[in-house]
Write an enzyme that holds these catalytic residues in place. Structure first.
Site, PDB file in Angstrom:
ATOM      1  N   SER A 132      44.431  15.891  79.794  1.00 18.23           N
ATOM      2  CA  SER A 132      43.816  15.553  81.073  1.00 18.23           C
ATOM      3  C   SER A 132      44.692  14.562  81.808  1.00 18.23           C
ATOM      4  O   SER A 132      45.353  13.715  81.189  1.00 18.23           O
ATOM      5  CB  SER A 132      42.428  14.942  80.863  1.00 18.23           C
ATOM      6  OG  SER A 132      41.911  14.419  82.076  1.00 18.23           O
ATOM      7  N   TYR A 155      36.356   9.200  76.943  1.00 13.61           N
ATOM      8  CA  TYR A 155      36.939  10.538  77.095  1.00 13.61           C
ATOM      9  C   TYR A 155      38.442  10.430  77.362  1.00 13.61           C
ATOM     10  O   TYR A 155      39.241  11.151  76.754  1.00 13.61           O
ATOM     11  CB  TYR A 155      36.241  11.268  78.240  1.00 13.61           C
ATOM     12  CG  TYR A 155      36.846  12.616  78.575  1.00 13.61           C
ATOM     13  CD1 TYR A 155      36.524  13.741  77.829  1.00 13.61           C
ATOM     14  CD2 TYR A 155      37.740  12.768  79.642  1.00 13.61           C
ATOM     15  CE1 TYR A 155      37.073  14.988  78.132  1.00 13.61           C
ATOM     16  CE2 TYR A 155      38.294  13.992  79.951  1.00 13.61           C
ATOM     17  CZ  TYR A 155      37.962  15.101  79.194  1.00 13.61           C
ATOM     18  OH  TYR A 155      38.507  16.326  79.493  1.00 13.61           O
TER      19      TYR A 155
END
Length: 252
Positions: free
Chosen positions: A142, A157
């Protein structure tokens, strides 16, 4: 079509969103695709059917990641339907309820690390004797691993994706003698169910998502899948240990 003909791929979390797009792309390229799912059997079967309808070959694999014995369960299910592996895509991941450092619970922290970090680590460890020389391992990272979002609640996350990036780099060095390449592909804001809560809720959410990318739009799962297709192909044979920015310029 045909760049992956005769090869077998496994995509974790392949029943929907980015995972489904990746599974379908690898299927179009000729691979026989194992579509892993946690709970959504119907969605996995839909993905398998879509790949087959396009002339490809696929099968569903069920295992609940993030729990003790998850790697053993997944590989047992995989071995029942395939003999060996050429492309392993670590796509499955979870996002816990947004919370800053002070509000993150022990349970949420453990859950997101168990699924996003521990599962890929031990799936890889136990899959190495199945992965053929010259194969591919691709992790879906990400952009948040490199730059925090405006929402500080994604700290846990983001940390998992940074850990996955380090694993990718170390693994690339370790597996290089076998000709296996290991790379990470990092999406930005993508229109998936994971982002539906804020991205699809209003025009303002959509506008903010598009504004995050220099290219001025929200990403589509296919944008990520096409890059994975490249990394999985022989065209990327000299690329390993690399972090590919697929954020539409969100980090510029």
């Amino acid at each position: 079509m045909g760049t992956l003909t005769g090869r077998t791929a496994l995509v974790t979390g392949g029943s929907r969103g980015i995972g489904r797009a990746i599974a379908e792309r690898l299927g179009r390229d000729g691979a026989r695709v194992g579509v892993h799912y946690n709970e959504r059997e119907a969605a996995a079967k839909e993905t398998v059917a879509a790949i087959e309808a396009a002339g490809g070959s696929a099968f569903a694999v069920q295992a609940r990641l993030g729990e003790p014995g998850d790697a053993e369960a997944l590989w047992a299910a995989f071995d029942a339907q395939a003999d060996g592996l050429d492309v392993l895509v670590h796509n499955a991941g979870v996002v816990v309820p947004p919370a800053g450092v002070a509000a993150t619970t022990w349970e949420d922290f453990d859950r997101v690390f168990a699924t996003n970090v521990r599962a890929p680590f031990f799936l890889t460890q136990q899959g190495l004797d199945r992965l053929r020389d010259g194969g591919r391992i691709i992790a879906v990272s990400s952009g948040l691993a490199r730059r925090p979002a405006n929402m500080p609640g994604l700290v846990a996350y983001s940390m998992t994706k940074a850990a996955l990036d380090v694993f990718t780099t170390v693994l690339a060095k370790e597996l290089a003698p076998r000709g296996i390449t290991v790379n990470a592909v990092a999406p930005g804001v993508v229109d998936t169910d994971m982002n539906a809560g804020w991205l699809r809720a209003s025009e303002e959410g959509r506008r903010q998502g598009a504004a995050a990318a220099a290219l001025g739009r929200v990403g589509d799962p296919g944008d990520i899948a096409d890059v994975v297709g490249f990394v999985a192909s022989d065209d990327a044979r000299w690329v390993t240990g690399h972090w590919l920015d697929v954020t539409g310029g969100s980090l510029l």
